[in-house]
Structures are given as C-alpha cells and as structure tokens.
Design a protein around this motif. Structure first.
Motif, PDB file in Angstrom:
ATOM      1  N   ASP A 118      -0.283  13.679   0.278  1.00  0.00           N
ATOM      2  CA  ASP A 118      -0.962  14.937  -0.056  1.00  0.00           C
ATOM      3  C   ASP A 118      -1.668  15.536   1.155  1.00  0.00           C
ATOM      4  O   ASP A 118      -1.753  16.757   1.282  1.00  0.00           O
ATOM      5  CB  ASP A 118      -1.970  14.723  -1.185  1.00  0.00           C
ATOM      6  CG  ASP A 118      -1.286  14.519  -2.531  1.00  0.00           C
ATOM      7  OD1 ASP A 118      -0.129  14.955  -2.693  1.00  0.00           O
ATOM      8  OD2 ASP A 118      -1.914  13.912  -3.415  1.00  0.00           O
ATOM      9  N   SER A 148      -0.973   9.290   6.294  1.00  0.00           N
ATOM     10  CA  SER A 148      -1.517   9.805   5.045  1.00  0.00           C
ATOM     11  C   SER A 148      -2.078   8.628   4.264  1.00  0.00           C
ATOM     12  O   SER A 148      -1.425   7.591   4.140  1.00  0.00           O
ATOM     13  CB  SER A 148      -0.427  10.493   4.212  1.00  0.00           C
ATOM     14  OG  SER A 148      -0.938  10.833   2.930  1.00  0.00           O
ATOM     15  N   ASN A 149      -3.268   8.785   3.738  1.00  0.00           N
ATOM     16  CA  ASN A 149      -3.882   7.745   2.905  1.00  0.00           C
ATOM     17  C   ASN A 149      -3.809   8.071   1.422  1.00  0.00           C
ATOM     18  O   ASN A 149      -4.330   7.334   0.592  1.00  0.00           O
ATOM     19  CB  ASN A 149      -5.344   7.547   3.313  1.00  0.00           C
ATOM     20  CG  ASN A 149      -5.464   6.969   4.704  1.00  0.00           C
ATOM     21  OD1 ASN A 149      -4.706   6.092   5.092  1.00  0.00           O
ATOM     22  ND2 ASN A 149      -6.412   7.482   5.465  1.00  0.00           N
ATOM     23  N   ASP A 150      -3.139   9.185   1.090  1.00  0.00           N
ATOM     24  CA  ASP A 150      -3.098   9.625  -0.302  1.00  0.00           C
ATOM     25  C   ASP A 150      -1.673   9.994  -0.742  1.00  0.00           C
ATOM     26  O   ASP A 150      -1.463  10.971  -1.442  1.00  0.00           O
ATOM     27  CB  ASP A 150      -4.060  10.786  -0.523  1.00  0.00           C
ATOM     28  CG  ASP A 150      -3.809  11.956   0.417  1.00  0.00           C
ATOM     29  OD1 ASP A 150      -2.738  12.014   1.068  1.00  0.00           O
ATOM     30  OD2 ASP A 150      -4.695  12.830   0.512  1.00  0.00           O
ATOM     31  N   GLY A 151      -0.712   9.195  -0.319  1.00  0.00           N
ATOM     32  CA  GLY A 151       0.666   9.397  -0.762  1.00  0.00           C
ATOM     33  C   GLY A 151       1.328  10.656  -0.237  1.00  0.00           C
ATOM     34  O   GLY A 151       2.301  11.131  -0.822  1.00  0.00           O
ATOM     35  N   ARG A 195       0.844  -1.200   0.000  1.00  0.00           N
ATOM     36  CA  ARG A 195       0.000   0.000   0.000  1.00  0.00           C
ATOM     37  C   ARG A 195       0.878   1.248   0.000  1.00  0.00           C
ATOM     38  O   ARG A 195       0.956   1.974   0.988  1.00  0.00           O
ATOM     39  CB  ARG A 195      -0.908   0.016   1.225  1.00  0.00           C
ATOM     40  CG  ARG A 195      -1.941  -1.071   1.215  1.00  0.00           C
ATOM     41  CD  ARG A 195      -2.979  -0.896   2.271  1.00  0.00           C
ATOM     42  NE  ARG A 195      -2.425  -0.367   3.519  1.00  0.00           N
ATOM     43  CZ  ARG A 195      -3.129  -0.192   4.620  1.00  0.00           C
ATOM     44  NH1 ARG A 195      -4.392  -0.487   4.651  1.00  0.00           N
ATOM     45  NH2 ARG A 195      -2.568   0.268   5.704  1.00  0.00           N
ATOM     46  N   GLU A 204       0.473   4.093  -1.099  1.00  0.00           N
ATOM     47  CA  GLU A 204      -0.228   5.366  -0.896  1.00  0.00           C
ATOM     48  C   GLU A 204      -0.455   5.664   0.584  1.00  0.00           C
ATOM     49  O   GLU A 204      -0.738   6.798   0.956  1.00  0.00           O
ATOM     50  CB  GLU A 204      -1.566   5.371  -1.643  1.00  0.00           C
ATOM     51  CG  GLU A 204      -2.649   4.490  -1.040  1.00  0.00           C
ATOM     52  CD  GLU A 204      -2.506   2.983  -1.284  1.00  0.00           C
ATOM     53  OE1 GLU A 204      -3.329   2.234  -0.738  1.00  0.00           O
ATOM     54  OE2 GLU A 204      -1.576   2.540  -1.991  1.00  0.00           O
ATOM     55  N   VAL A 205      -0.328   4.648   1.460  1.00  0.00           N
ATOM     56  CA  VAL A 205      -0.507   4.843   2.899  1.00  0.00           C
ATOM     57  C   VAL A 205       0.867   5.030   3.532  1.00  0.00           C
ATOM     58  O   VAL A 205       1.704   4.134   3.489  1.00  0.00           O
ATOM     59  CB  VAL A 205      -1.252   3.650   3.544  1.00  0.00           C
ATOM     60  CG1 VAL A 205      -1.368   3.857   5.054  1.00  0.00           C
ATOM     61  CG2 VAL A 205      -2.626   3.478   2.917  1.00  0.00           C
TER      62      VAL A 205
END
Length: 173
Positions: free
Chosen positions: A47, A42-45, A27, A29-30
């Motif tokens: 951001d 962060s769950n969106d890389g 994962r 992006e996490v």
C-alpha cells in the motif's frame, strides 16, 4: 511513496518499471522491490513504499531476494545504469543488507573484480532453505555463482553457458 523521474507523471500510481519483488514467507506484508532506479520496501503489503537504497553504489539493478531464515536480510546486484547493464567499474558485487535495506555491504570474495561486464537479470537469483542459506545467481556471460554461506564467499559452479535468464533452487527430499 513510488516515484519515477522517467514517466510523464513521476508520482503516478501506474507506469513504474518494476524489475523484481521479493518477500519472506514469514512476513508476507513486508515486500522488497528492485525497480528501475530504486530499491524499495513496503511494510503494509504494497500500500505504501519507501526507498531503502541507502549506501548502495547505485540503485539500478534487476534482482532482489530475501534470506531464507532472516527476513531482514536482502540481496541485490547493482548495475551501473539503465544504459550500461554491467557492474560498476567491471567489478561483480552482490550487496547484502541485514537491516531491511538501511545499511548495505558489498560481497565480493570469489567474484571477478576486474573486467567483468555481465548483467544479472530479473529472475537470475535464488536462495535455498538450507541451514546456512545458499544464494545463487546467473549472469548474461553464462556463469552461475553460488554461496553456501549466505553470500560471504562465492564460487563459479557453472561457466560457459548461454546467457542465464533464470535461476531456481530445488530442494530434494
């Protein structure tokens, strides 16, 4: 979502003291971050970020790592403060969250629980990819601790080294 009370603009995009980032390869992006006074996710890389310090005794520390097979299981070693780099009350504890940072539990079995005034620096924790996921960390007191059962129990596998600044796990083929 980042804030730092100790910089001129607490909500600035830059200037935050990031101690360590970690992610699980399944994962990317996490992301998990131990920064100067927060444990973040962060769950969106990267951001956006939100704090996941939950019930930790303090959110100051240097290391953070992710279990090899459980992407929501993370480990930190809380340190008293930015001025006092040692475990709270002299009790060395690794804290584990199996919920991505929502709830934390102290892992102490086999770790010194009195008169322990060492630090665990940014790169001084690692995990292996064995079935039970070993966790390892080194201290500024020259000890290396290992857990062969994902943090449930610990053993000092090395003592009397110079301060341990980095721990790396090599898997032999």
């Amino acid at each position: 979502g980042l804030r730092s009370e100790y910089i001129p603009d607490p909500h600035a995009d830059v200037g935050h003291c990031v101690h360590r980032l970690a992610m699980h390869p399944s994962r990317p992006e996490v992301l998990f971050m131990q920064k100067h006074w927060d444990v973040m996710r962060s769950n969106d890389g990267g951001d956006s970020w939100h704090e996941v310090s939950g019930n930790l005794p303090t959110d100051f520390g240097f290391v953070i790592d992710v279990h090899a097979h459980e992407p929501d299981t993370i480990y930190v070693v809380p340190i008293k403060s930015d001025a006092e780099h040692f475990p709270i009350d002299g009790k060395l504890q690794v804290w584990r969250s199996r919920s991505g940072g929502q709830e934390w539990e102290p892992l102490t079995k086999g770790l010194p629980q009195s008169n322990c005034y060492v630090n665990v620096l940014r790169d001084a924790m690692a995990v292996d990819t064995l079935d039970s996921c070993g966790v390892y960390f080194g201290t500024t007191g020259g000890q290396v601790y290992a857990s062969a059962d994902a943090g449930d129990t610990w053993n000092a596998i090395v003592r009397d080294l110079p301060p341990v600044l980095s721990v790396e796990v090599q898997t032999l083929a």
